[in-house]
Write an enzyme that holds these catalytic residues in place. Structure first.
Site, PDB file in Angstrom:
ATOM      1  N   ILE A 147       0.892  -1.184  -0.132  1.00  0.00           N
ATOM      2  CA  ILE A 147      -0.037  -0.158   0.021  1.00  0.00           C
ATOM      3  C   ILE A 147       0.685   1.333  -0.220  1.00  0.00           C
ATOM      4  O   ILE A 147       1.813   1.302   0.964  1.00  0.00           O
ATOM      5  CB  ILE A 147      -0.910   0.102   1.305  1.00  0.00           C
ATOM      6  CG1 ILE A 147      -1.677  -1.170   1.189  1.00  0.00           C
ATOM      7  CG2 ILE A 147      -1.919   1.146   0.970  1.00  0.00           C
ATOM      8  CD1 ILE A 147      -2.311  -1.476   2.708  1.00  0.00           C
ATOM      9  N   SER A 148       0.809   2.178  -0.888  1.00  0.00           N
ATOM     10  CA  SER A 148       1.456   3.559  -1.072  1.00  0.00           C
ATOM     11  C   SER A 148       2.893   3.199  -0.902  1.00  0.00           C
ATOM     12  O   SER A 148       3.350   2.434  -1.837  1.00  0.00           O
ATOM     13  CB  SER A 148       0.970   4.286   0.106  1.00  0.00           C
ATOM     14  OG  SER A 148       1.514   5.571  -0.038  1.00  0.00           O
TER      15      SER A 148
END
Length: 271
Positions: free
Chosen positions: A98-99
């Site tokens: 994520i990210s």
């Protein structure tokens, strides 16, 4: 099962949830502790069919993992993850990033093709070669201040995460209760790890199937980045979350959890 593992001279707080088959290794966003992904773990466990084992960890300087004396570059962190996975006794995992954790997931998949089977990339990019966020958003991300108290999280979260984060009382309450502020030095070590990094030279060589998830209301990582990455990947599929922001995995879990579960369990017999 939560405990501490020593990997390559680094102490990591690690949690492994039970299940059958290939585990899913979660790489969190910058400065985020593993508890923030508990709703995702719970939702995956509640899906019919095979229960996916999930490996979570706190990066050095976040949650329960102490800060290292010196920063490590992304390749070094990918080697650390490989040591964690094999140290836990696994010879193959799927990885979800994520990210900032999406950058780590890409580097891990690139450097460990035999250890990494499938890849899920959420709200992430190719790093230095990307369509960037607005300068005001990047300036906010340059500081870990948002993690220091619910008031900071509410104010900055609604502004930089998009996707209705500020309007979702349940998600905001979970963040307030689960957040453990990172060590500022550890936070900046993560920034340094990604400085100058890009996956653009090797994306076209990744052997793994890759699922790219992006929200069309993500102020941090515009959705066009997922589309650009898919054009370079051999086996890339894009899913755009309508009205989804940077934290679509939590705010749009009903849409995304079945998608992720089906992707990582496809071709495996149900248990």
């Amino acid at each position: 099962m939560t405990g501490t593992r020593r990997v390559g001279g680094v102490s990591l707080r690690v949690d492994v949830s039970p299940g059958e088959g290939t585990p899913l290794l979660l790489c969190n966003g910058i400065g985020a502790n593993l508890e923030l992904l508990q709703p995702l773990v719970d939702d995956l466990a509640g899906r019919p069919g095979r229960r996916v084992p999930v490996i979570r960890f706190d990066m050095p300087g976040t949650g329960g993992s102490p800060t290292t004396r010196l920063p490590r570059r992304m390749p070094g962190l990918a080697r650390m993850l490989a040591g964690l996975v094999t140290g836990l006794g696994y010879d193959e995992v799927d990885v979800l990033g994520i990210s900032w954790g999406g950058a780590l997931a890409q580097e891990f998949a690139h450097r460990n093709p035999r250890l990494c089977r499938r890849v899920v990339l959420c709200a992430t990019s190719m790093g230095m070669v990307m369509v960037p966020a607005k300068p005001s958003v990047l300036l906010t991300l340059a500081s870990p201040l948002r993690y220091f108290g619910p008031a900071h999280m509410r104010e900055t979260g609604s502004r930089i995460y998009g996707g209705g984060f500020g309007d979702d009382a349940a998600v905001a309450a979970h963040f307030a209760a689960a957040t453990r502020a990172p060590d500022p030095i550890g936070y900046y070590w993560q920034i340094l790890a990604g400085a100058g990094w890009t996956s653009a030279p090797y994306l076209c060589r990744l052997r793994q199937r890759v699922l790219l998830i992006a929200g069309d209301d993500d102020p941090i990582i515009p959705a066009v980045n997922a589309r650009l990455m898919a054009k370079l990947l051999r086996h890339g599929t894009v899913h755009i979350v309508r009205g989804g922001g940077h934290l679509a995995l939590l705010t749009h879990a009903a849409e995304l959890v079945p998608l992720i579960h089906d992707f990582v369990t496809e071709g495996e017999p149900p248990c």
